[in-house]
Enzyme design. Structure first.
Site, short mmCIF file in Angstrom:
data_model
loop_
_atom_site.label_atom_id
_atom_site.label_comp_id
_atom_site.label_asym_id
_atom_site.label_seq_id
_atom_site.Cartn_x
_atom_site.Cartn_y
_atom_site.Cartn_z
N TYR A 1 0.83 -1.21 0.00
CA TYR A 1 0.00 0.00 0.00
C TYR A 1 0.87 1.26 0.00
CZ TYR A 1 -3.78 3.12 1.67
OH TYR A 1 -4.70 4.13 1.82
N LYS B 1 1.10 4.24 -2.79
CA LYS B 1 0.75 5.62 -2.47
C LYS B 1 1.95 6.55 -2.68
CE LYS B 1 -3.58 4.94 -1.44
NZ LYS B 1 -4.63 5.48 -2.31
P1 NAP Z 1 -13.21 2.34 1.00
O1 NAP Z 1 -14.30 2.79 1.90
O2 NAP Z 1 -12.69 0.96 1.13
O3 NAP Z 1 -13.67 2.61 -0.52
C1 NAP Z 1 -12.83 2.26 -1.59
C2 NAP Z 1 -13.48 2.64 -2.88
O4 NAP Z 1 -12.64 2.23 -3.97
C3 NAP Z 1 -14.82 1.96 -3.08
O5 NAP Z 1 -15.72 2.88 -3.64
C4 NAP Z 1 -14.52 0.85 -4.07
O6 NAP Z 1 -15.64 0.61 -4.87
C5 NAP Z 1 -13.41 1.48 -4.89
N1 NAP Z 1 -12.57 0.49 -5.57
C6 NAP Z 1 -11.67 -0.34 -5.01
N2 NAP Z 1 -11.13 -1.13 -5.96
C7 NAP Z 1 -11.72 -0.81 -7.13
C8 NAP Z 1 -11.60 -1.28 -8.47
N3 NAP Z 1 -10.75 -2.27 -8.80
N4 NAP Z 1 -12.36 -0.71 -9.43
C9 NAP Z 1 -13.23 0.29 -9.11
N5 NAP Z 1 -13.38 0.78 -7.87
C10 NAP Z 1 -12.64 0.23 -6.89
O7 NAP Z 1 -11.93 3.30 1.15
P2 NAP Z 1 -11.80 4.80 1.64
O8 NAP Z 1 -11.37 4.76 3.04
O9 NAP Z 1 -12.96 5.59 1.22
O10 NAP Z 1 -10.51 5.23 0.78
C11 NAP Z 1 -10.61 5.95 -0.43
C12 NAP Z 1 -9.19 6.31 -0.87
O11 NAP Z 1 -8.56 7.06 0.16
C13 NAP Z 1 -8.31 5.10 -1.14
O12 NAP Z 1 -7.45 5.36 -2.21
C14 NAP Z 1 -7.52 4.99 0.14
O13 NAP Z 1 -6.30 4.34 -0.06
C15 NAP Z 1 -7.34 6.44 0.51
N6 NAP Z 1 -7.05 6.66 1.92
C16 NAP Z 1 -7.95 6.29 2.87
C17 NAP Z 1 -7.64 6.54 4.21
C18 NAP Z 1 -8.58 6.20 5.33
O14 NAP Z 1 -8.19 6.35 6.49
N7 NAP Z 1 -9.79 5.77 5.07
C19 NAP Z 1 -6.40 7.11 4.56
C20 NAP Z 1 -5.52 7.45 3.54
C21 NAP Z 1 -5.86 7.23 2.23
P3 NAP Z 1 -16.24 -0.83 -5.30
O15 NAP Z 1 -15.89 -1.80 -4.23
O16 NAP Z 1 -17.70 -0.56 -5.46
O17 NAP Z 1 -15.59 -1.13 -6.61
#
Ligand code: NAP
Length: 256
Positions: A164, A168
C-alpha cells in the site's frame, strides 16, 4: 440555517464535469457529493452498482447531476470507455479525482504476489490509466484538475503496508511528474494524503486499534471523509490555479 455550512468551503463548479473513482462509499462518495453540491456534473465510478446508484441518487436529490459508470479501475479498456462516454455525454472533462483504492495488509515476509499485485493495480495502475486518457482532452481544452488520493502511508510508511505505501508513494511521484508535463497547458495535478479517516477501510482496523490510532494523532480523532472532500473542492477550484505538483496532507497533525 445551521452554523456548519457557512463555515465550510464554498466553491462554484457550475457547468464543470468531474469523474470520481471509488465513489460507491467512503471518501470517494463524500467527494462526489461535495462536487455535486458545488454544481459539477459527477460521473461516479466503481464496481458496486447499487452503492454507486445510491451516491448518484443523493447528488440528484440535492439538486445536482450525476451518472453511474460501472468500471474496474484496473482495466485499461473500460477506463478509456468511461472517459470517452463521459466526454460524449457532457461534452468535456474538467476534474478527475483518482480515489479508488484497496488495502491487503500483512507483514513483508508473508506478503503474497497477489497481495502486492492487486494493491499496486487498484491504487497505482488505475491512476496511470485514468490520467493518461484524461490528460489529452484536458490539454486540448487548456484547463483541468487532476487530484490523486494518496496516503500518509506513502509519506512515512506503515508496518504491514509495504504494498500500500509503495502504491501511495508511487502516486506522489506520478503526481509531481505529470504536473510538470501538463502545467503549461493549465492542467494542475496534485495529491492529497489523508491520515486516518473514518470509513469502511479504517472500520476494518477494529475498535482497539482505532483507539491506539487516536492517541497517535495530535487532533485526537479520526478525520471525516468530508474533510478530505473539502480539500478536493479547494484544489478543484479556480483559486488553486497556481498550485500544481503538490501534496496536501489532511491528517490531524499525524505527520507534523
Ligand atoms: P473504502 O471505503 O474501502 O472505498 C474504496 C473505494 O474504492 C470503493 O468505492 C470501491 O468501490 C473502490 N474500488 C476499489 N477497488 C476498485 C476497483 N478495482 N475498481 C473500481 N473501484 C474500486 O476506502 P476509503 O477509506 O474511502 O478510501 C478511499 C481512498 O482514500 C483510497 O485510495 C484509500 O487508499 C485512501 N485513503 C484512505 C484513508 C482512510 O483512512 N480511510 C487514509 C488514507 C488514504 P467498489 O468496491 O464498489 O468497486
Amino acid at each position: 440555517m445551521t452554523e456548519e455550512p457557512s463555515r465550510r468551503i464554498q466553491v462554484d463548479l457550475t457547468g464543470q464535469t468531474a469523474i470520481v473513482t471509488g465513489a460507491s462509499r467512503g471518501i470517494g462518495k463524500a467527494i462526489a457529493l461535495e462536487l455535486g453540491k458545488a454544481g459539477a456534473q459527477v460521473a461516479c465510478v466503481a464496481r458496486n452498482q447499487e452503492k454507486l446508484q445510491a451516491t448518484a441518487d443523493q447528488i440528484q436529490e440535492a439538486g445536482g447531476t450525476a451518472a453511474v459508470y460501472l468500471c474496474d479501475v484496473t482495466d485499461s479498456e473500460t477506463v478509456t470507455q468511461v472517459i470517452d462516454t463521459v466526454i460524449d455525454t457532457w461534452g468535456q472533462l474538467d476534474i478527475l479525482v483518482n480515489n479508488a483504492g484497496i488495502t491487503r495488509d500483512t507483514l513483508i515476509p508473508r506478503m503474497s504476489d497477489e497481495d502486492w499485485d492487486s494493491v499496486l493495480a487498484a491504487n497505482l495502475r488505475s491512476v496511470f490509466l485514468f490520467t493518461r486518457t484524461a490528460s489529452m482532452p484536458m490539454m486540448r481544452k487548456r484547463s483541468g484538475r487532476i487530484i490523486n488520493i494518496s496516503s500518509v502511508s506513502g509519506l512515512m510508511g506503515n508496518p504491514g503496508q509495504a504494498n500500500y505505501s509503495a502504491s501511495k508513494a508511487g502516486i506522489i511521484g506520478m503526481t509531481q511528474t505529470v504536473a510538470r508535463e501538463l502545467a503549461s497547458r493549465k492542467v494542475t495535478v496534485n495529491a492529497i494524503c489523508p491520515g486516518f479517516i473514518a470509513t469502511e477501510m479504517t472500520d476494518a482496523l477494529g475498535p482497539a486499534v482505532q483507539e491506539e490510532v487516536k492517541k497517535r494523532v495530535p487532533a485526537r480523532r479520526l478525520g471525516q471523509a468530508k474533510e478530505v472532500a473539502d480539500a478536493v473542492l479547494y484544489l478543484a477550484s479556480q483559486s488553486a490555479a497556481y498550485i500544481t505538483g503538490q501534496v496536501l496532507t489532511v491528517d490531524g497533525g499525524l505527520t507534523a
